[in-house]
Design a protein around this motif. Structure first.
Motif, short mmCIF file in Angstrom:
data_model
loop_
_atom_site.label_atom_id
_atom_site.label_comp_id
_atom_site.label_asym_id
_atom_site.label_seq_id
_atom_site.Cartn_x
_atom_site.Cartn_y
_atom_site.Cartn_z
N ARG A 19 0.78 -1.24 0.03
CA ARG A 19 0.03 0.08 -0.03
C ARG A 19 0.90 1.29 -0.01
NH1 ARG A 19 -4.45 2.29 4.36
NH2 ARG A 19 -2.56 2.84 5.51
N LEU A 20 0.71 2.07 -0.98
CA LEU A 20 1.30 3.37 -1.34
C LEU A 20 0.29 4.46 -0.64
CD1 LEU A 20 2.88 3.09 -4.60
CD2 LEU A 20 3.77 2.24 -2.44
N SER A 21 0.99 5.36 0.24
CA SER A 21 0.10 6.48 0.46
C SER A 21 0.83 7.74 -0.18
CB SER A 21 0.58 6.77 2.07
OG SER A 21 0.16 5.78 2.84
N CYS A 22 -0.26 8.76 -0.19
CA CYS A 22 0.11 10.22 -0.76
C CYS A 22 -0.57 11.19 0.18
CB CYS A 22 -0.55 10.18 -2.00
SG CYS A 22 -0.57 11.97 -2.95
N ALA A 23 0.45 11.91 0.82
CA ALA A 23 -0.15 12.65 1.93
C ALA A 23 -0.12 14.05 1.21
CB ALA A 23 0.58 12.62 2.95
N ALA A 24 -1.06 14.62 1.37
CA ALA A 24 -1.41 16.01 0.60
C ALA A 24 -1.20 17.44 1.69
CB ALA A 24 -2.59 16.39 -0.07
N ALA A 79 -4.40 10.13 0.31
CA ALA A 79 -4.87 8.98 -0.72
C ALA A 79 -3.94 7.78 -0.64
CB ALA A 79 -4.77 9.52 -2.29
N TYR A 80 -4.37 6.66 -1.25
CA TYR A 80 -4.01 5.43 -1.07
C TYR A 80 -3.96 4.68 -2.21
CZ TYR A 80 -4.46 6.44 3.92
OH TYR A 80 -4.12 6.90 5.28
#
Length: 123
Positions: A19-24, A79-80
């Motif tokens: 699982r990848l995360s995208c922190a905004a 987002a993941y």
């Protein structure tokens, strides 16, 4: 301005999951879309999938449909990209990107990008 930071990339065996995360940060994403792209060595950057933040509608490239799932956590502004049944062809640097409005498959339409996270799938 939107700042994006990806995380979660690592070495994984074929058939595994990640699982990848995208922190905004910088602004709330209620009227934005997050796109996931990937770039393998010597290849162009390819669309993986996207999510419209407001209603969580998603769209995927055929190559990952049924294996990858994109979601978002509004409270964390993150987002993941959940990846399953990984194979060596999934090896790439994975990027998240943001654009106002709805998502699409064209990287040029996303003005905000993270620096990427490396995913390596071993056979």
């Amino acid at each position: 301005q939107v700042q994006l930071v990806e995380s979660g990339g690592q070495l994984v065996q074929a058939g595994g999951s990640l699982r990848l995360s995208c922190a905004a940060s910088g602004r709330t994403l209620s009227s934005y879309a997050i796109g996931w792209f990937r770039q393998a060595p010597g290849k162009e950057r390819d669309f993986v999938g996207c999510i419209n933040w407001g209603d969580s509608t998603t769209y995927y490239a055929d190559s990952v449909k049924g294996r990858f799932t994109i979601s978002r956590d509004n409270a964390k502004n993150t987002a993941y990209l959940q990846m399953g049944s990984l194979n060596v062809e999934d090896t790439a640097v994975y990027y998240c990107a943001a654009r106002a409005g709805t998502g699409n498959i064209y990287s040029a339409n996303y003005p905000y990008w993270g620096r990427g996270t490396q995913v390596t799938v071993s056979s």
